[in-house]
Write a protein that holds these residues in place. Structure first.
Motif, PDB file in Angstrom:
ATOM      1  N   MET A 192      -0.206   4.315  -9.531  1.00 26.40           N
ATOM      2  CA  MET A 192      -0.709   3.615  -8.356  1.00 26.40           C
ATOM      3  C   MET A 192      -1.039   2.158  -8.689  1.00 26.40           C
ATOM      4  O   MET A 192      -0.663   1.240  -7.955  1.00 26.40           O
ATOM      5  CB  MET A 192      -1.953   4.324  -7.826  1.00 26.40           C
ATOM      6  N   ILE A 193      -1.713   1.933  -9.800  1.00 29.14           N
ATOM      7  CA  ILE A 193      -2.082   0.563 -10.176  1.00 29.14           C
ATOM      8  C   ILE A 193      -0.835  -0.262 -10.485  1.00 29.14           C
ATOM      9  O   ILE A 193      -0.690  -1.391 -10.012  1.00 29.14           O
ATOM     10  CB  ILE A 193      -3.047   0.573 -11.375  1.00 29.14           C
TER      11      ILE A 193
ATOM     12  N   SER B 174       2.152   1.881  -3.466  1.00 29.92           N
ATOM     13  CA  SER B 174       1.068   2.353  -4.331  1.00 29.92           C
ATOM     14  C   SER B 174       0.760   3.822  -4.079  1.00 29.92           C
ATOM     15  O   SER B 174       0.593   4.599  -5.024  1.00 29.92           O
ATOM     16  CB  SER B 174      -0.197   1.527  -4.106  1.00 29.92           C
ATOM     17  N   VAL B 175       0.684   4.209  -2.809  1.00 29.63           N
ATOM     18  CA  VAL B 175       0.375   5.602  -2.474  1.00 29.63           C
ATOM     19  C   VAL B 175       1.490   6.528  -2.953  1.00 29.63           C
ATOM     20  O   VAL B 175       1.230   7.582  -3.546  1.00 29.63           O
ATOM     21  CB  VAL B 175       0.147   5.749  -0.949  1.00 29.63           C
ATOM     22  N   ILE B 176       2.729   6.136  -2.717  1.00 30.58           N
ATOM     23  CA  ILE B 176       3.859   6.973  -3.130  1.00 30.58           C
ATOM     24  C   ILE B 176       3.906   7.093  -4.650  1.00 30.58           C
ATOM     25  O   ILE B 176       4.111   8.184  -5.194  1.00 30.58           O
ATOM     26  CB  ILE B 176       5.173   6.407  -2.565  1.00 30.58           C
ATOM     27  N   SER B 177       3.695   5.988  -5.357  1.00 33.65           N
ATOM     28  CA  SER B 177       3.703   6.042  -6.822  1.00 33.65           C
ATOM     29  C   SER B 177       2.538   6.860  -7.356  1.00 33.65           C
ATOM     30  O   SER B 177       2.685   7.592  -8.337  1.00 33.65           O
ATOM     31  CB  SER B 177       3.653   4.633  -7.404  1.00 33.65           C
TER      32      SER B 177
ATOM     33  N   PRO C 118       0.818  -1.221   0.000  1.00 32.20           N
ATOM     34  CA  PRO C 118       0.000   0.000   0.000  1.00 32.20           C
ATOM     35  C   PRO C 118       0.851   1.271   0.000  1.00 32.20           C
ATOM     36  O   PRO C 118       0.503   2.254  -0.652  1.00 32.20           O
ATOM     37  CB  PRO C 118      -0.818  -0.104   1.288  1.00 32.20           C
ATOM     38  N   GLY C 119       1.969   1.246   0.716  1.00 31.06           N
ATOM     39  CA  GLY C 119       2.853   2.407   0.740  1.00 31.06           C
ATOM     40  C   GLY C 119       3.445   2.703  -0.625  1.00 31.06           C
ATOM     41  O   GLY C 119       3.497   3.855  -1.064  1.00 31.06           O
TER      42      GLY C 119
ATOM     43  N   GLU D 214       2.726  -4.619  -9.252  1.00 32.50           N
ATOM     44  CA  GLU D 214       4.098  -5.133  -9.246  1.00 32.50           C
ATOM     45  C   GLU D 214       4.498  -5.629  -7.859  1.00 32.50           C
ATOM     46  O   GLU D 214       5.116  -6.685  -7.717  1.00 32.50           O
ATOM     47  CB  GLU D 214       5.078  -4.062  -9.714  1.00 32.50           C
ATOM     48  N   CYS D 215       4.126  -4.896  -6.828  1.00 34.87           N
ATOM     49  CA  CYS D 215       4.449  -5.314  -5.464  1.00 34.87           C
ATOM     50  C   CYS D 215       3.718  -6.610  -5.110  1.00 34.87           C
ATOM     51  O   CYS D 215       4.292  -7.498  -4.482  1.00 34.87           O
ATOM     52  CB  CYS D 215       4.085  -4.202  -4.488  1.00 34.87           C
TER      53      CYS D 215
END
Length: 193
Positions: free
Chosen positions: A120-121, A46-49, A43-44, A126-127
């Protein structure tokens, strides 16, 4: 001589103190650990990206809007009849600037939303793929690119989803190969005899 260990059996993990009981240095370390933990989580990432993509998309959209030649040439006459238009050049300068900045803002915001959404997606997928595979290699990016591209284009039909999958996967592979190109062996010395 009998091996007796290093005395680790007598050590216990440090007590978990409340944040207020820590010294300023310990508070800084705990805060840094929390930030790194957040940035390492899916989640981190995703939020940062998403936030980074939003900022980059906004700047890029602002730049592209300022360079666009398809600026609005007509604007409705204020308080006039419906369908009546007025040439943009006939408007006062303040009105022209206001319309141009409004148009640039709309384009920049639209571009920012799109870049943030894609970032974000892609980062989240990827993660998740990396966590499922428990490997960090080029195939994570390719898989995430395919899922992201196909997912963004699925409303347009299966052919568009396939093209989106292939396009995003190829772009992800190219970027990953470029970014990891420096991980190989260094070149041999040219002056070697």
């Amino acid at each position: 001589m009998v091996y007796r260990g290093f005395g680790l059996e007598y050590l216990s993990p440090p007590e978990k103190k409340a944040f207020g009981e820590l010294s300023p240095d310990e508070q800084g370390e705990r805060g840094a650990e929390m930030v790194v933990g957040f940035m390492s989580s899916c989640p981190g990432k995703s939020v940062i990206s998403g936030a980074t993509g939003f900022a980059l998309g906004g700047v890029l959209g602002l730049f592209m809007a300022s360079m666009a030649y398809d600026t609005p040439l007509h604007t409705p006459v204020p308080g006039g009849m419906s369908g009546a238009v007025q040439q943009m050049a006939d408007l006062p300068l303040r009105q022209q600037v206001k319309l141009q900045f409004a148009d640039m803002g709309k384009r920049a915001y639209s571009s920012a939303k799109n870049f943030g959404y894609i970032g974000m997606i892609y980062a989240g997928v990827e993660c998740a793929v990396e966590s499922l595979r428990a490997k960090n290699d080029i195939y994570n990016g390719i898989t995430a690119g395919c899922i992201t591209g196909g997912g963004l284009a699925y409303k347009s039909g299966p052919q568009a989803a396939l093209v989106g999958c292939a396009g995003f996967a190829a772009f992800s592979a190219a970027i990953d190969m470029y970014m990891k190109s420096e991980d190989g062996r260094p070149p041999e010395n040219d002056f070697k005899q």
